[in-house]
Design a protein around this motif. Structure first.
Motif, PDB file in Angstrom:
ATOM      1  N   PRO A   2      -3.062 -31.179 -25.439  1.00 23.69           N
ATOM      2  CA  PRO A   2      -2.026 -30.139 -25.489  1.00 23.69           C
ATOM      3  C   PRO A   2      -2.578 -28.741 -25.221  1.00 23.69           C
ATOM      4  O   PRO A   2      -1.849 -27.869 -24.785  1.00 23.69           O
ATOM      5  N   VAL A   3      -3.865 -28.567 -25.473  1.00 21.87           N
ATOM      6  CA  VAL A   3      -4.422 -27.230 -25.259  1.00 21.87           C
ATOM      7  C   VAL A   3      -4.337 -26.846 -23.781  1.00 21.87           C
ATOM      8  O   VAL A   3      -4.289 -25.672 -23.437  1.00 21.87           O
ATOM      9  N   SER A   4      -4.275 -27.873 -22.898  1.00 23.36           N
ATOM     10  CA  SER A   4      -4.178 -27.558 -21.478  1.00 23.36           C
ATOM     11  C   SER A   4      -2.826 -26.966 -21.128  1.00 23.36           C
ATOM     12  O   SER A   4      -2.618 -26.466 -20.039  1.00 23.36           O
ATOM     13  N   LEU A   5      -1.880 -27.036 -22.088  1.00 20.42           N
ATOM     14  CA  LEU A   5      -0.594 -26.377 -21.870  1.00 20.42           C
ATOM     15  C   LEU A   5      -0.737 -24.864 -21.906  1.00 20.42           C
ATOM     16  O   LEU A   5       0.093 -24.140 -21.373  1.00 20.42           O
ATOM     17  N   LEU A   6      -1.785 -24.408 -22.548  1.00 22.76           N
ATOM     18  CA  LEU A   6      -1.965 -22.959 -22.656  1.00 22.76           C
ATOM     19  C   LEU A   6      -2.366 -22.381 -21.308  1.00 22.76           C
ATOM     20  O   LEU A   6      -3.170 -22.987 -20.600  1.00 22.76           O
ATOM     21  N   PRO A   7      -1.817 -21.246 -20.957  1.00 20.51           N
ATOM     22  CA  PRO A   7      -2.182 -20.662 -19.666  1.00 20.51           C
ATOM     23  C   PRO A   7      -3.660 -20.298 -19.644  1.00 20.51           C
ATOM     24  O   PRO A   7      -4.196 -19.796 -20.631  1.00 20.51           O
ATOM     25  N   GLY A   8      -4.270 -20.561 -18.515  1.00 21.24           N
ATOM     26  CA  GLY A   8      -5.678 -20.205 -18.343  1.00 21.24           C
ATOM     27  C   GLY A   8      -6.629 -21.310 -18.716  1.00 21.24           C
ATOM     28  O   GLY A   8      -7.734 -21.375 -18.159  1.00 21.24           O
ATOM     29  N   VAL A   9      -6.212 -22.186 -19.618  1.00 25.30           N
ATOM     30  CA  VAL A   9      -7.134 -23.222 -20.089  1.00 25.30           C
ATOM     31  C   VAL A   9      -7.540 -24.184 -18.962  1.00 25.30           C
ATOM     32  O   VAL A   9      -8.714 -24.542 -18.868  1.00 25.30           O
ATOM     33  N   PRO A  10      -6.605 -24.597 -18.073  1.00 28.41           N
ATOM     34  CA  PRO A  10      -7.056 -25.449 -16.964  1.00 28.41           C
ATOM     35  C   PRO A  10      -8.141 -24.778 -16.119  1.00 28.41           C
ATOM     36  O   PRO A  10      -9.063 -25.440 -15.646  1.00 28.41           O
ATOM     37  N   PHE A  11      -8.045 -23.454 -15.958  1.00 26.19           N
ATOM     38  CA  PHE A  11      -9.090 -22.742 -15.215  1.00 26.19           C
ATOM     39  C   PHE A  11     -10.414 -22.831 -15.968  1.00 26.19           C
ATOM     40  O   PHE A  11     -11.453 -23.060 -15.384  1.00 26.19           O
ATOM     41  N   ILE A  12     -10.332 -22.633 -17.287  1.00 23.34           N
ATOM     42  CA  ILE A  12     -11.558 -22.634 -18.091  1.00 23.34           C
ATOM     43  C   ILE A  12     -12.197 -24.015 -18.045  1.00 23.34           C
ATOM     44  O   ILE A  12     -13.411 -24.153 -17.876  1.00 23.34           O
ATOM     45  N   VAL A  13     -11.338 -25.047 -18.167  1.00 24.05           N
ATOM     46  CA  VAL A  13     -11.848 -26.420 -18.135  1.00 24.05           C
ATOM     47  C   VAL A  13     -12.492 -26.713 -16.780  1.00 24.05           C
ATOM     48  O   VAL A  13     -13.503 -27.403 -16.700  1.00 24.05           O
ATOM     49  N   ALA A  14     -11.880 -26.145 -15.719  1.00 21.16           N
ATOM     50  CA  ALA A  14     -12.418 -26.387 -14.374  1.00 21.16           C
ATOM     51  C   ALA A  14     -13.694 -25.590 -14.110  1.00 21.16           C
ATOM     52  O   ALA A  14     -14.280 -25.712 -13.042  1.00 21.16           O
ATOM     53  N   GLY A  15     -14.101 -24.780 -15.074  1.00 21.02           N
ATOM     54  CA  GLY A  15     -15.349 -24.043 -14.913  1.00 21.02           C
ATOM     55  C   GLY A  15     -15.162 -22.595 -14.501  1.00 21.02           C
ATOM     56  O   GLY A  15     -16.131 -21.835 -14.446  1.00 21.02           O
TER      57      GLY A  15
END
Lengths: 356, 251
Positions: free
Chosen positions: A91-104
């Motif tokens: 669910p944290v990937s729902l937060l804006p920006g988190v997918p970018f952070i996860v992608a590095g």
């Protein structure tokens, strides 16, 4: 230099194989070699979808619409189901920006998250200004959608897949984020223990029409609190609580024969009035106040009263026994009709701060 | 260790052999062992280890994709096949592996295109025909037997008919799967996995006593095989619920 893929002797210094096109620089590049793995939820849910897909595929091919329909079947699988499950799983990937952070991409990710939070806070603070509020919320949703598309849509090249990705993002954001957020907020707000912004409907000095004030619905009214009452929806300051005796002697408001710390210059009690606040009620006057012995605040533009007070400004009319008796809800509201206590003001920014 | 024996030469020998044992081939060998034992998770790990040592080994990339397919993680297999194809463009086996992942997700036209691409590449391999057969089987068309036969001719390894059998089982064709599993048993009679898959096919076909024999044979060859033990305990038929399920078209 020999190609590791086909064995072709490539020219020294070349970055790709002349025969098979293999990227020769990748042999020494620090590329990850651990494959992505499916989560437990995906393993449970997706096989059913694939089984359906596999059963449908030969049928559709037989009736002649397979070539066109099968990619359409694959799109929901690739673009809708998988990101949906990924988001439900994390669910944290729902937060804006988190997918970018996860992608590095840490810096843009954190920046996006910070900007989104700032925009949402600003929208909350200025929610009494519809145009600005809508612009800010729209901007926040756009930022959020951009972030979600990073996780769902960017990997898909076809226009249909991208469109499906955008729709998925919108549905997911609405369904999984904003609706639960709004619903949860409403539930919490409905539960009465949250501070909510309220737009002041009319001028109640020192509050002007359009001010955005913060209402604490959980607080019980105390002496000196500025409160909002339900019917009529007005702003009032609590001057006395149940059981206390209120009197107006020589222009000084007395509560239990002691001068109240919150004297009133606008619509004060009539001289000589004396009464006891009934049980379950409190005595309120307009929010404006000044300390006993102090100077009343400078008069502000005031609305003109109706009959029988149409000859003088409404706020200068004193509250007599008749008003208290006839319109008790205005001056002696029941505790149940008090919506909450005002704790602060967020707009206009020049008057931002706590309300004491 | 006897005191008169000098430890120095032994250490030197160990030092000389240790790095050689941990090269990519070592990990690939371990991965292959695990794959043959049916431990796809471990095999995947060993394939990854081999790539850590040598990322230009196409066998490692291919093995990873194949293991992801065997583990049922098709989108991940698809992604990983695409990544491998960036390094080894148009590599026939990787194309086939990607096609297999697509096929298992039900994207048959795309799978067919990838398989076409793989078969158009020069050379021959059993895996290309295995995948082709699986795609045809998924399309419910004729010709899968021909492809599987071709794969079996190209490679005498028992793993080829066994993978054909598991593919047939996956696509709900247990009769075809049994034929392939029997071929696998003929080629690798000492492999518990071949017997297990054969037992599974027999069980799916309702041949409970034959399935029981197959699972018992698995336990003879590998007494620690928990799944076979469970099936034997359940009487080969897979228990009451499985039998009831079969009445309603279940597996």
């Amino acid at each position: 230099m020999q190609c590791f893929s086909c064995g072709f002797n490539a020219m020294p210094g070349s970055t790709s194989c002349g025969r098979c096109g293999a990227n020769l620089s990748l042999a020494k590049a620090p590329i990850p070699v651990t494959p992505p793995r499916a989560g437990a939820v995906a393993k449970r849910i997706l096989p059913g979808w694939w089984a359906l897909n596999r059963r449908m595929a030969p049928l559709l091919l037989r009736i002649g619409i397979g070539e066109a329909a099968l990619p359409a079947l694959a799109v929901p699988l690739e673009v809708v189901v998988r990101p949906l499950i990924a988001m439900v799983q994390r669910p944290v990937s729902l937060l804006p920006g988190v997918p970018f952070i996860v992608a590095g991409h840490r810096a843009p990710g954190w920046l996006l998250l910070a900007v989104w939070i700032a925009v949402m806070l600003l929208a909350l603070m200025l929610h009494g200004l519809p145009v600005i509020f809508l612009l800010l919320v729209g901007g926040a949703i756009a930022l959020h959608a951009a972030s979600a598309l990073q996780a769902t849509g960017l990997a898909y090249r076809s226009v249909g897949a991208r469109l499906a990705g955008i729709v998925t993002c919108a549905v997911m954001l609405l369904g999984l984020f904003y609706l639960p957020l709004g619903w949860g907020t409403m539930r919490i707000v409905g539960g009465g223990w949250w501070v909510v912004p309220v737009r002041v409907p009319a001028s109640f000095p020192p509050f002007a029409e359009g001010d955005i004030i913060w209402l604490d619905r959980s607080a019980k009214p105390n002496l000196g609190d500025v409160v909002v009452t339900f019917r009529p929806q007005t702003l009032r300051r609590v001057r006395a609580l149940a059981g206390q005796e209120v009197a107006m002697i020589d222009g000084v408001l007395l509560v239990d024969d002691v001068p109240s710390p919150w004297q009133s210059a606008l619509r004060p009690l009539a001289e000589g009035v004396r009464f006891t606040v009934p049980d379950g009620r409190c005595f309120v006057l307009l929010p404006e106040s000044y300390p006993p012995g102090g100077t009343p605040p400078a008069p502000t533009p005031q609305p003109t009263g109706g009959w029988p007070y149409n000859r003088q400004p409404m706020w200068t009319v004193v509250v007599g026994e008749r008003e208290i008796r006839d319109a008790g809800g205005n001056w002696l509201p029941s505790l149940g009709s008090i919506e909450g206590r005002i704790v602060g003001r967020s707009y206009p920014l020049s008057r931002f701060g706590r309300i004491e | 260790m006897p005191e008169d024996e000098d430890p120095q030469p032994r250490r030197a020998a160990a030092a000389a052999t240790a790095p050689a044992e941990k090269d990519a081939a070592h990990w690939l060998r371990l991965a292959d062992e695990q794959r043959r034992a049916g431990s796809h998770e471990s095999a995947l790990r060993f394939y990854s280890r081999s790539l850590e040592v040598d990322r230009t080994a196409v066998t490692g990339w291919l093995g990873q994709v194949q293991m992801l397919v065997q583990l049922g993680e098709y989108p991940q297999a698809d992604v990983w096949a695409k990544k491998a194809l960036e390094i080894f463009p148009q590599h026939a086996e990787i194309l086939s592996a990607g096609g297999q992942a697509k096929c298992r997700m039900g994207a048959l036209p795309e799978a067919l295109v990838m398989s076409d691409g793989a078969l158009a590449r020069p050379g021959e391999s059993a895996y290309r025909w295995l995948v082709r057969g699986e795609i045809i089987l998924a399309q419910r068309e004729r010709g899968d037997d021909h492809c599987f036969d071709k794969a079996l001719i190209l490679d005498r390894d028992w793993l080829v008919p066994l993978e054909a059998a598991t593919a047939c089982l996956f696509h709900n064709a247990p009769a075809k799967a049994l034929k392939r599993a029997q071929e696998a048993v003929e080629r690798g009679p000492t492999s518990p996995r071949c017997w297990f898959v054969q037992g599974e096919c027999q069980q799916r076909l309702g041949m409970d006593s034959a399935a029981l024999k197959s699972f018992s044979r698995v336990l003879e060859l590998s007494p620690q095989h928990l799944e076979a033990r469970g099936r034997v305990t359940a009487g080969g038929g897979g228990g009451m619920w499985r039998r009831l399920g079969r009445l309603f078209g279940g597996r």
